[in-house]
Design an enzyme around this catalytic site. Structure first.
Site, PDB file in Angstrom:
ATOM      1  N   TYR A 179      -2.457  -0.834   9.688  1.00  0.00           N
ATOM      2  CA  TYR A 179      -2.436  -1.233   8.280  1.00  0.00           C
ATOM      3  C   TYR A 179      -1.141  -0.834   7.576  1.00  0.00           C
ATOM      4  CZ  TYR A 179      -4.190  -1.985   3.527  1.00  0.00           C
ATOM      5  OH  TYR A 179      -4.370  -2.423   2.235  1.00  0.00           O
ATOM      6  N   SER A 191       0.842  -1.187   0.000  1.00  0.00           N
ATOM      7  CA  SER A 191       0.000   0.000   0.000  1.00  0.00           C
ATOM      8  C   SER A 191       0.877   1.237   0.000  1.00  0.00           C
ATOM      9  CB  SER A 191      -0.895   0.015   1.253  1.00  0.00           C
ATOM     10  OG  SER A 191      -1.541   1.268   1.399  1.00  0.00           O
TER      11      SER A 191
END
Length: 252
Positions: free
Chosen positions: A157, A144
């Protein structure tokens, strides 16, 4: 040429995974795609890929449950027999879950869940599938943009995705004797149902994110699916142990 190759894509029933299956089908790549709960959606994707001329099959898998991986590998072996082969060529570790917790709100259970899906799942699923991957194959792991920059509410995350990037470099090193290349694709904000559809469904969120993106918009699933499919092709055969951010130039 990728035609005739076989890919296994986790989380292939929607979003980036769905796009990847369909873009690969355009190249003649057959697919085994996994889903956790969305069986109907996964079977629809498999049907679309098959209609495009590339055989596809959907299998159920919870990537957060490593104890199920041995049984899943046996199912993959059986599925490959149906494809009249014993091994596949490409692995895309795409399936994932979101998290919007802060340092103050993160719970141990939620962090364990992120670890099980995004890191432990990628490591041990790949381990179980290695005997079924052809030498000279290719692996793409999904990270990400949040592994590079920080945003509020991504305390779990972002760091776990940074760990995936380190894991991928180590995979590339250890799999080099088998000529298996391992790369990372790191999407920016993508308009899917991820995170409850926040990016896809909220125009205000899209506007704010676009202001921080050089190309002036949020991403679409095909923006990423095309890159993954490309990385798996022979055209990128000499690319290994690399991180490719697909975010339109966010926070540059």
């Amino acid at each position: 040429m990728s035609e005739g190759k076989i890919a296994l894509i986790t989380g292939g029933s929607r979003g980036i995974g769905r796009s990847t299956v369909l873009r690969l089908a355009e190249q003649g790549v057959r697919s085994i795609l996994t889903y956790n709960r969305g069986r109907t959606e996964a079977e629809e994707v498999a049907a679309l890929a098959t209609e495009a001329g590339a055989q596809a099959l959907a299998l159920q898998l919870d990537v957060g449950d490593a104890s199920s991986f041995a049984d899943f590998a046996a199912q993959v072996r059986q599925a490959l027999a149906g494809f009249d082969t014993q091994r596949f060529d490409y692995l895309v570790n795409n399936a994932g879950t979101s998290s919007a917790s802060t340092l103050e709100t993160m719970t141990e259970a939620e962090m364990d869940g992120l670890y099980n899906v995004h890191f432990k799942g990628v490591l041990f699923l790949t381990q179980k599938l290695l005997p079924l991957i052809n030498d000279g194959g290719r692996i793409v792991n999904i990270s990400s943009g949040l592994a590079r920059f920080a945003m509020e509410g991504r305390i779990g995350y972002g760091p776990i995705k940074a760990a995936v990037e380190s894991l991928s470099r180590n995979m590339a090193l250890e799999l080099a004797p088998r000529r298996i290349a391992v790369n990372v694709v790191a999407p920016g904000p993508i308009a899917t149902d991820f995170s409850g559809g926040t990016v896809r469904d909220n125009p205000k969120v899209q506007e704010v994110l676009a202001q921080h993106t050089a190309l002036g918009r949020v991403g679409l699933p095909d923006d990423v699916g095309k890159v993954i499919a490309g990385l798996l092709s022979d055209a990128f055969g000499w690319v290994n142990a690399q991180r490719i951010e697909v975010a339109g130039g966010m926070h540059i």
